[in-house]
Design a protein around this motif. Sequence first.
Motif, short mmCIF file in Angstrom:
data_model
loop_
_atom_site.label_atom_id
_atom_site.label_comp_id
_atom_site.label_asym_id
_atom_site.label_seq_id
_atom_site.Cartn_x
_atom_site.Cartn_y
_atom_site.Cartn_z
N LEU A 235 0.62 -1.33 0.07
CA LEU A 235 0.26 -0.09 -0.12
C LEU A 235 1.36 0.99 -0.02
CD1 LEU A 235 -2.49 1.50 -0.01
CD2 LEU A 235 -2.14 1.18 2.90
N GLU A 236 0.75 2.38 -1.20
CA GLU A 236 1.55 3.37 -1.10
C GLU A 236 -0.30 4.19 -0.63
OE1 GLU A 236 2.86 6.81 -3.35
OE2 GLU A 236 3.70 4.94 -3.78
N LEU A 237 0.15 5.45 0.15
CA LEU A 237 -1.26 6.68 0.06
C LEU A 237 -0.92 7.61 0.99
CD1 LEU A 237 -3.91 6.36 1.24
CD2 LEU A 237 -3.26 6.38 3.64
N ASP A 238 -1.07 8.72 -0.40
CA ASP A 238 -0.81 10.09 -0.12
C ASP A 238 -1.64 10.44 0.41
OD1 ASP A 238 -0.56 12.42 -0.06
OD2 ASP A 238 -0.36 13.13 -2.49
N HIS A 239 -2.08 10.34 2.04
CA HIS A 239 -3.19 11.07 2.76
C HIS A 239 -3.37 12.26 2.39
CE1 HIS A 239 -6.02 11.42 6.25
NE2 HIS A 239 -5.39 10.18 6.48
N PRO A 240 -4.72 12.40 2.30
CA PRO A 240 -6.17 13.56 1.47
C PRO A 240 -5.96 15.09 2.55
CG PRO A 240 -7.50 12.25 1.72
CD PRO A 240 -5.91 11.37 2.00
N ASP A 241 -5.88 14.24 4.10
CA ASP A 241 -5.64 15.57 4.92
C ASP A 241 -4.42 16.44 5.29
OD1 ASP A 241 -8.17 15.05 5.25
OD2 ASP A 241 -8.49 14.25 7.44
N ASP A 242 -3.64 15.63 4.68
CA ASP A 242 -2.48 15.86 5.36
C ASP A 242 -1.02 16.50 4.05
OD1 ASP A 242 0.25 16.67 6.18
OD2 ASP A 242 -0.23 14.88 8.13
N ASP A 243 -1.15 17.03 3.32
CA ASP A 243 -0.45 17.17 2.05
C ASP A 243 1.29 16.62 2.00
OD1 ASP A 243 -0.07 17.92 -0.61
OD2 ASP A 243 0.62 20.36 0.11
N GLY A 244 1.88 16.49 1.59
CA GLY A 244 3.04 15.62 1.79
C GLY A 244 3.39 14.99 2.65
N VAL A 245 2.13 14.45 3.44
CA VAL A 245 3.02 12.64 4.05
C VAL A 245 2.37 11.91 3.52
CG1 VAL A 245 2.13 11.94 6.27
CG2 VAL A 245 2.07 14.29 6.50
N TYR A 246 3.37 10.92 3.09
CA TYR A 246 3.49 9.81 2.73
C TYR A 246 3.41 8.10 3.76
CZ TYR A 246 3.30 13.35 -1.23
OH TYR A 246 3.21 14.04 -2.25
N PHE A 247 2.06 7.60 3.03
CA PHE A 247 2.08 5.77 4.36
C PHE A 247 3.03 5.26 3.38
CE2 PHE A 247 -0.17 9.07 6.56
CZ PHE A 247 0.06 8.83 7.66
N TYR A 248 3.95 3.58 3.22
CA TYR A 248 3.99 3.24 2.38
C TYR A 248 4.43 1.60 3.97
CZ TYR A 248 6.08 6.49 -0.56
OH TYR A 248 6.25 8.17 -0.83
N PHE A 249 3.65 0.94 2.29
CA PHE A 249 4.01 -0.73 3.29
C PHE A 249 4.29 -1.45 2.48
CE2 PHE A 249 0.91 1.65 5.55
CZ PHE A 249 0.88 1.76 7.50
N PHE A 250 5.17 -2.51 2.68
CA PHE A 250 5.73 -2.99 1.77
C PHE A 250 5.85 -5.08 2.71
CE2 PHE A 250 8.22 0.58 0.97
CZ PHE A 250 8.23 0.08 -0.60
N ILE A 251 5.66 -6.22 2.48
CA ILE A 251 5.23 -7.25 1.61
C ILE A 251 6.11 -8.37 1.35
CG2 ILE A 251 3.03 -7.05 0.52
CD1 ILE A 251 2.38 -9.17 3.50
N ASP A 252 6.28 -9.62 1.80
CA ASP A 252 7.23 -10.67 0.87
C ASP A 252 6.18 -11.03 0.03
OD1 ASP A 252 7.15 -13.47 0.69
OD2 ASP A 252 9.67 -12.33 0.65
N PRO A 253 6.34 -11.01 -1.19
CA PRO A 253 5.44 -11.99 -2.33
C PRO A 253 4.73 -13.18 -1.44
CG PRO A 253 6.99 -10.55 -3.50
CD PRO A 253 7.17 -10.48 -2.33
N GLU A 254 5.29 -14.21 -1.26
CA GLU A 254 5.02 -15.26 -0.68
C GLU A 254 3.65 -15.09 -0.11
OE1 GLU A 254 4.77 -19.18 -0.61
OE2 GLU A 254 5.66 -17.73 -2.12
N LYS A 255 4.84 -14.02 1.43
CA LYS A 255 3.66 -14.24 2.31
C LYS A 255 2.30 -13.38 2.44
CE LYS A 255 6.83 -14.98 5.87
NZ LYS A 255 6.52 -16.67 6.58
N LEU A 256 2.26 -12.58 1.49
CA LEU A 256 0.98 -12.50 0.89
C LEU A 256 0.09 -12.94 0.26
CD1 LEU A 256 -0.62 -9.57 -0.23
CD2 LEU A 256 0.92 -9.16 -2.43
N SER A 257 0.34 -14.35 -0.94
CA SER A 257 0.09 -15.04 -1.57
C SER A 257 -0.65 -16.40 0.30
CB SER A 257 0.66 -15.68 -1.90
OG SER A 257 1.76 -16.15 -1.34
N GLN A 258 -0.08 -16.31 0.97
CA GLN A 258 -0.33 -16.93 1.60
C GLN A 258 -1.29 -15.65 2.82
OE1 GLN A 258 2.96 -18.38 4.14
NE2 GLN A 258 4.21 -19.56 2.05
N ALA A 259 -1.93 -15.01 2.98
CA ALA A 259 -1.94 -13.52 3.41
C ALA A 259 -2.09 -13.86 4.95
CB ALA A 259 -4.00 -14.49 3.82
N ASP A 260 -0.54 -13.82 4.37
CA ASP A 260 -0.06 -14.04 6.11
C ASP A 260 0.63 -12.07 6.17
OD1 ASP A 260 2.19 -13.48 8.25
OD2 ASP A 260 3.42 -15.36 7.66
#
Length: 271
Positions: A235-260
């Motif tokens: 997930l990448e999020l440019d929060h609409p309430d806060d100009d210039g604040v970005y959130f990023y979440f990263f996951i191992d593709p194998e873990k994602l396929s396992q819903a882990d």
Amino acid sequence: MIDPNLIDKIPEELAEVKPFLKSNLLPYIAITCQDQGWIRNASDPDLLPPWETKLGGYPYLPKDMDYPKDAETDRFLMFLGQIDCADVPELPGFNLPKQGLLQFYTGYVVPMGEWESTQHYIRYFPEFSKDEGDLITDFSFLEEERSYNHWYDHVYRLSFSLESDVFLDYRSGFSVFHPLDEPEHLPIWEEFYYEWFYEQDEYMALKGNGKLGGYPEVHSYVPETLDKAEGQLLLELDHPDDDGVYFYFFIDPEKLSQADFSQVSSYLVAV
């Protein structure tokens, strides 16, 4: 970023670049936020149902489950948002579960211009109830935390669309997963990249308010940290309430396929 609309606007004198860019378009899922209003204090009711896909508001929280806290400070984490996976279109290579509710909680905004790995919590419900009698709906216990820390007040309904992009800046300099083999044999490449491309401000903003899958946008203070982020962009999020604040979440593709979602890493940047 360089989306298909920008490719179509490349002038004739640089037209040799078009086939190369079109052959390198990659899909992602764009997120659009639709403002539903704002919550003045934690005793007010939410503006969307507890199980709905949303940004802000209150989370889906069964009565037998605790609200997440920061492991280091023992403070309640900010509820960033949640996604009903059934609302998300399928994206090849991005193995998000086809059902269930995925929630994102996070720590607070870092000093301007700084990247930091953030405290966060990801909670996934493979199944969820739509009976409010099963759920916590009184979140007045968050009142002190909401007033003391940086919490967002607006509630947004989220929608999703399949888009495509070359992710030119990221893949040219930072991607080890899907690098861009820049066409050095094209004599006009540098003229395109360093002159024409960077003049197209209206096309170089994130489409919508964020994305699922694909690759991160390269913002002012992001490049030096991108090579530290391992795995696939969740997930990448440019929060609409806060100009210039970005959130990023990263996951191992194998873990994602396992819903882990137990080993997701997260970052945020304020520019």
